[in-house]
Design a protein around this motif. Structure first.
Motif, PDB file in Angstrom:
ATOM      1  N   VAL A  64     -20.356  61.573  -3.011  1.00 19.07           N
ATOM      2  CA  VAL A  64     -20.599  63.009  -2.883  1.00 19.07           C
ATOM      3  C   VAL A  64     -21.755  63.200  -1.900  1.00 19.07           C
ATOM      4  N   CYS A  66     -24.749  63.946  -2.025  1.00 20.20           N
ATOM      5  CA  CYS A  66     -26.123  63.548  -2.320  1.00 20.20           C
ATOM      6  C   CYS A  66     -26.215  62.214  -3.054  1.00 20.20           C
ATOM      7  N   LEU A  68     -23.736  58.900  -5.228  1.00 21.24           N
ATOM      8  CA  LEU A  68     -22.447  58.340  -5.636  1.00 21.24           C
ATOM      9  C   LEU A  68     -22.147  58.737  -7.067  1.00 21.24           C
ATOM     10  N   GLY A 218     -28.134  57.562  -7.074  1.00 19.50           N
ATOM     11  CA  GLY A 218     -28.588  57.735  -5.701  1.00 19.50           C
ATOM     12  C   GLY A 218     -29.697  58.766  -5.572  1.00 19.50           C
ATOM     13  N   PRO A 219     -30.039  59.106  -4.327  1.00 15.90           N
ATOM     14  CA  PRO A 219     -31.198  59.962  -4.046  1.00 15.90           C
ATOM     15  C   PRO A 219     -31.217  61.267  -4.843  1.00 15.90           C
ATOM     16  N   ALA A 220     -30.056  61.814  -5.132  1.00 13.08           N
ATOM     17  CA  ALA A 220     -30.014  63.098  -5.839  1.00 13.08           C
ATOM     18  C   ALA A 220     -30.744  63.043  -7.170  1.00 13.08           C
ATOM     19  N   GLY A 245     -32.076  56.126  -7.740  1.00 12.60           N
ATOM     20  CA  GLY A 245     -32.263  56.525  -6.345  1.00 12.60           C
ATOM     21  C   GLY A 245     -33.295  55.751  -5.555  1.00 12.60           C
ATOM     22  N   VAL A 246     -33.747  54.611  -6.071  1.00 10.31           N
ATOM     23  CA  VAL A 246     -34.723  53.827  -5.293  1.00 10.31           C
ATOM     24  C   VAL A 246     -34.028  53.228  -4.063  1.00 10.31           C
ATOM     25  N   THR A 247     -34.462  53.666  -2.898  1.00  4.20           N
ATOM     26  CA  THR A 247     -33.854  53.222  -1.647  1.00  4.20           C
ATOM     27  C   THR A 247     -34.891  52.585  -0.735  1.00  4.20           C
ATOM     28  N   THR A 267     -27.457  51.658  -6.348  1.00  2.00           N
ATOM     29  CA  THR A 267     -26.689  52.401  -5.345  1.00  2.00           C
ATOM     30  C   THR A 267     -27.147  52.113  -3.918  1.00  2.00           C
ATOM     31  N   ALA A 268     -28.454  51.911  -3.738  1.00  2.00           N
ATOM     32  CA  ALA A 268     -28.994  51.718  -2.386  1.00  2.00           C
ATOM     33  C   ALA A 268     -28.392  50.504  -1.685  1.00  2.00           C
ATOM     34  N   SER A 270     -25.410  49.871  -1.334  1.00  2.00           N
ATOM     35  CA  SER A 270     -24.266  50.298  -0.517  1.00  2.00           C
ATOM     36  C   SER A 270     -24.706  50.767   0.856  1.00  2.00           C
ATOM     37  N   ALA A 271     -25.867  51.388   0.932  1.00  2.00           N
ATOM     38  CA  ALA A 271     -26.337  51.894   2.219  1.00  2.00           C
ATOM     39  C   ALA A 271     -27.183  50.875   2.966  1.00  2.00           C
TER      40      ALA A 271
ATOM     41  N   MET B   1     -31.915  62.109   2.086  1.00  2.00           N
ATOM     42  CA  MET B   1     -30.666  62.387   1.382  1.00  2.00           C
ATOM     43  C   MET B   1     -29.480  61.756   2.072  1.00  2.00           C
ATOM     44  N   ALA B   3     -29.082  59.068   3.366  1.00  2.00           N
ATOM     45  CA  ALA B   3     -28.985  57.609   3.340  1.00  2.00           C
ATOM     46  C   ALA B   3     -27.616  57.124   2.862  1.00  2.00           C
ATOM     47  N   TYR B   4     -27.041  57.833   1.926  1.00  3.41           N
ATOM     48  CA  TYR B   4     -25.778  57.358   1.351  1.00  3.41           C
ATOM     49  C   TYR B   4     -24.553  57.946   2.014  1.00  3.41           C
ATOM     50  N   THR B   6     -22.284  57.653   4.249  1.00  3.09           N
ATOM     51  CA  THR B   6     -21.651  56.868   5.277  1.00  3.09           C
ATOM     52  C   THR B   6     -20.337  57.567   5.582  1.00  3.09           C
ATOM     53  N   ILE B 228     -17.598  49.348  -1.281  1.00  5.05           N
ATOM     54  CA  ILE B 228     -18.841  49.446  -0.506  1.00  5.05           C
ATOM     55  C   ILE B 228     -19.886  48.434  -0.964  1.00  5.05           C
ATOM     56  N   GLY B 229     -19.427  47.396  -1.669  1.00  2.08           N
ATOM     57  CA  GLY B 229     -20.322  46.274  -1.936  1.00  2.08           C
ATOM     58  C   GLY B 229     -21.249  46.394  -3.121  1.00  2.08           C
ATOM     59  N   ILE B 230     -20.948  47.268  -4.072  1.00  2.00           N
ATOM     60  CA  ILE B 230     -21.871  47.348  -5.199  1.00  2.00           C
ATOM     61  C   ILE B 230     -21.259  47.082  -6.581  1.00  2.00           C
ATOM     62  N   ARG B 243     -17.213  43.746   1.412  1.00  2.68           N
ATOM     63  CA  ARG B 243     -18.350  43.929   2.317  1.00  2.68           C
ATOM     64  C   ARG B 243     -18.572  42.712   3.225  1.00  2.68           C
TER      65      ARG B 243
END
Lengths: 306, 274
Positions: A64, A66, A68, A218-220, A245-247, A267-268, A270-271, B1, B3-4, B6, B228-230, B243
C-alpha cells in the motif's frame, strides 16, 4: 576496545541492537543464519505452534502507499519439526541469540510449544500474543490483560529461558497489557506487532488479501510504535524492544530515545535488502560517537528526561 | 514514506489481450504493461486471480508492445486462469528477481516441459546479440513440446539449431533431455549452459556442467508469497529464490546441493521430496 553497540536484554548478550523481526525469513535454520551473517544482533524465528499450519492462500502480502499489508496466517511446520531448524542455528560456528517466536490456541498449547522450543535450544522465547489476523490466538489473547498474564505465568513456570512478550498496538490501553505481562513475569517486551488494516482493489472491487484483513507494517506504523514504546517505558522496568517501520538508523535511535533497548527489523528488508542490519548498526554507532555517548544504555529512554 | 514504494511491487490490473493454446495443457496469455516490457529475460511476476489465488509466473514473452505468461494447467489457480477469456482482467505485480546474465559465445539452452517457456525471452536476446545457440527441448511426449515452432523460427538468424528428446520417443530422440545434453557436451565445448525445467532435470544439468566444466545458469521455481524477499517461503539454503534468484549459477547451486534437486518447502515450511 569496548563495543559501544553491545547491549544485554533479559540475559541475552547482543553485539548490536538490531534483530530480525518475527515472521520475516525465519522459517528455516539456513535463512536465520543468513540474517546473522548480514549483521543482525539476534534473530527471531517465524512463529511456531504445536501443529503444522499452511497459512492463508495468496495474496498474503500487498503493498500500500505507506507500507506493506500482510495476512500470512502463521504458517509453520509445527514445533517438533521446527526443532531441527532451531538446532541448525545453534550449531553455527558464530552463534547469535536465537529467540523462538511461539503461538498457541490455548495456554496449555503455549506451554507445550515453549517446552519443545526451549529443549531444542532457544535462547529465549517470544510470545506472539499479537498476530492480528488469526482467530482464537494472537491479538485475541493480547487484547486481554488477564489472558496475557495467564499465558506468561504458565510459560514462565515451565521454562528457564527469558520470555519476551510481543504486544499488539490494536488496543485502547497498551500500557495495561504491558503491565499485566510484566507482573506475570515477562522478562522483556516487544512493541509492536502490525496494525490491523485492509486494502481493496478498486478495479476489480475485491479485497486484495485472501484473508481480507491483515496487518500493516512499515513506515506508516512507526509513529504508533514510538508512542507505544514511550508510554510503556514510563510504566515498566523490563527492557523494551522496538518494532515497527525501522528502516534507517534514525528510526532505531528514535525508538531508543523513546525507551527501546534494541529494535527489530522486518519490512525494511524488502526495500533495503539484507544490508539494512549493518547500515542501521553503523548509523547508530556514528550517532553515539558524534553525540559523545559511550553506550546504547545512555540513550535508552533519554527523551523522557527533563 | 516512499522507501517501500517500489514501482514494480505495485499491483496493476491488466486486460488479457490474446490467448494462445500452446499444447493441450499450456496456454499463453498476452497483456500490456510498461514495467514488464522493460523486464530482463528470466524475471517473473506475481499473477493475481481475484478470489482464487496469486501465483508466481515467469514472463514467456517480453516486448515493447506486449508481454506474456505461459501457464500449465496444474492446480486451482491455473485451471481458473485457463477459463479466462480475451478481455478479462488479471492482477500483476513485478517483474521480480534477477534474470539471466548474458555473457558471450556459444551457448546451450536446455528446456524441459513448461519450463521451456521461461527461456523464450532469453533465446530472443541471445539471437539478437548473435550468440551461437544450441536449443535442446525435452518433454514427456510430442504434444507437450512447448514453443518448438517459435524457437525454430528464431534460430536460423544465428545459424542456431534445435534438437528434441521425448520420453516416449514420439518426437526426436527417445529418452530424457539430459542424455541428449550429455551427448552434445561430449562432442563440443560450450561457453554457457542455460536451463529451466523440472528440478531433477536441472540437477542433472548441474552435475553435467560440473563434469564438463561449463558454467551454468538455472531458473528455479519455489512456492512464493511476498516475492520481495521477506516472507521466507521460497528459500533454498541461504538463498531467497524471489530475490537472489530465480536464476542461480552452477557455483551457487553447488553450495545448496543437499537441497537443490532433492526437496523444496511446502507452504507450512515442511520439506517435500522432489
Amino acid at each position: 576496545m569496548r563495543n559501544r553497540l553491545a547491549i544485554e536484554i533479559a540475559e541475552l548478550k547482543l553485539t548490536n541492537p538490531t534483530m530480525l523481526a518475527a515472521g520475516i525469513l525465519g522459517m528455516t535454520g539456513a535463512s536465520l543464519r543468513e540474517a546473522s551473517v548480514w549483521g543482525a544482533g539476534a534473530v527471531v524465528t517465524k512463529s511456531v505452534g504445536l501443529k503444522p499450519r499452511e497459512g492463508y492462500s495468496n495474496p498474503t502480502v500487498a503493498q500500500v502507499d505507506c507500507g506493506l499489508l500482510n495476512a500470512i496466517g502463521l504458517p509453520n511446520p509445527g514445533v517438533s519439526e521446527f526443532s531441527e531448524e532451531i538446532k541448525e542455528v545453534k550449531q553455527s560456528e558464530t552463534p547469535i541469540p536465537l529467540i523462538v517466536s511461539i503461538y498457541g490456541f490455548s495456554t496449555s498449547e503455549f506451554v507445550k510449544v515453549a517446552k519443545v522450543a526451549a529443549e531444542a535450544g532457544a535462547d529465549a522465547l517470544e510470545l506472539n500474543v499479537s498476530c492480528p489476523h488469526v482467530r482464537d490466538t494472537g491479538a485475541e489473547i493480547g487484547q486481554n490483560p488477564s489472558l496475557v498474564a495467564e499465558v506468561v505465568e504458565e510459560v514462565k513456570k515451565n521454562v528457564l529461558q527469558p520470555v519476551f512478550v510481543k504486544l499488539t498496538p490494536n488496543v485502547a490501553d497498551i500500557v495495561g497489557v504491558a503491565k499485566a505481562a510484566v507482573e506475570a513475569g515477562a522478562d522483556a517486551l516487544v512493541a509492536v506487532n502490525t496494525v490491523r488494516a485492509m486494502a481493496i482493489d478498486v478495479e476489480t472491487t475485491r479485497p486484495i488479501l485472501s484473508n481480507r484483513i491483515g496487518g500493516l507494517s512499515g513506515p506508516a506504523i512507526k509513529p504508533i510504535a514510538i508512542r507505544c514504546v514511550y508510554e510503556i517505558y514510563r510504566e515498566v522496568d523490563v527492557p523494551i524492544v522496538g518494532c515497527g517501520g525501522v528502516t534507517s538508523w534514525r528510526d532505531a535511535v528514535e525508538f531508543m530515545l523513546a525507551g527501546a533497548s534494541a529494535v527489530q527489523i522486518g519490512t525494511a528488508i524488502s526495500a533495503k535488502g539484507m544490508g539494512v542490519f549493518k547500515s542501521v548498526t553503523r548509523g547508530i554507532s556514528s550517532y553515539l560517537k558524534r553525540k559523545g555517548f559511550r553506550s546504547i544504555e545512555e540513550i535508552v529512554g533519554l527523551s523522557h528526561r527533563s | 514514506m516512499s522507501a517501500y514504494l517500489t514501482a514494480a511491487n505495485r499491483l496493476r490490473i491488466v486486460k488479457i489481450e490474446d490467448i494462445q493454446q500452446e499444447t493441450p495443457t499450456v496456454k499463453s496469455f498476452t497483456f500490456k504493461d510498461d514495467l514488464c516490457s522493460k523486464a530482463k529475460p528470466g524475471q517473473f511476476i506475481m499473477v493475481w486471480i481475484p478470489d482464487v489465488d496469486e501465483v508466481p509466473m515467469s514472463l514467456s514473452g517480453i516486448s515493447p508492445h506486449a508481454c506474456s505468461i505461459s501457464v500449465k494447467k496444474v492446480g486451482e489457480a491455473t485451471k481458473t486462469l485457463h477459463q479466462r477469456k480475451i478481455g478479462d482482467y488479471i492482477g500483476i505485480r513485478g517483474p521480480f528477481g534477477n534474470g539471466f546474465r548474458i555473457g558471450k559465445g556459444k551457448v546451450m539452452v536446455v528446456g524441459g516441459g513448461t519450463g521451456t517457456t521461461a527461456l523464450m525471452p532469453l533465446v530472443g536476446s541471445l539471437v539478437e546479440e548473435n550468440f551461437k545457440v544450441t536449443f535442446l527441448l525435452g518433454a514427456k511426449t510430442k504434444n507437450e513440446l512447448v514453443s518448438r515452432d517459435r524457437i525454430q523460427a528464431l534460430l536460423p538468424k544465428v545459424a542456431g539449431r534445435i534438437d528434441v528428446a521425448t520420453e516416449d520417443g514420439s518426437c526426436g530422440s527417445e529418452g530424457v533431455i539430459t542424455d541428449l545434453a550429455e551427448k552434445y557436451l561430449n562432442n563440443e565445448e560450450f561457453d554457457m549452459i542455460y536451463t529451466c525445467g523440472p528440478e531433477r532435470m536441472m540437477y542433472k544439468m548441474l552435475l553435467l556442467s560440473e563434469r564438463f566444466q561449463t558454467p551454468l545458469q538455472a531458473s528455479l521455481e519455489r512456492l512464493m508469497r511476498c516475492a520481495i524477499g521477506i516472507c521466507g517461503t521460497c528459500v533454498i539454503g541461504k538463498f531467497r529464490v524471489c530475490r537472489d534468484g530465480p536464476v542461480f549459477t552452477g557455483e551457487q547451486l553447488s553450495k545448496v546441493k543437499e537441497e537443490f534437486g532433492h526437496f523444496k518447502r511446502a507452504f507450512n515450511g515442511r520439506k517435500v521430496k522432489l
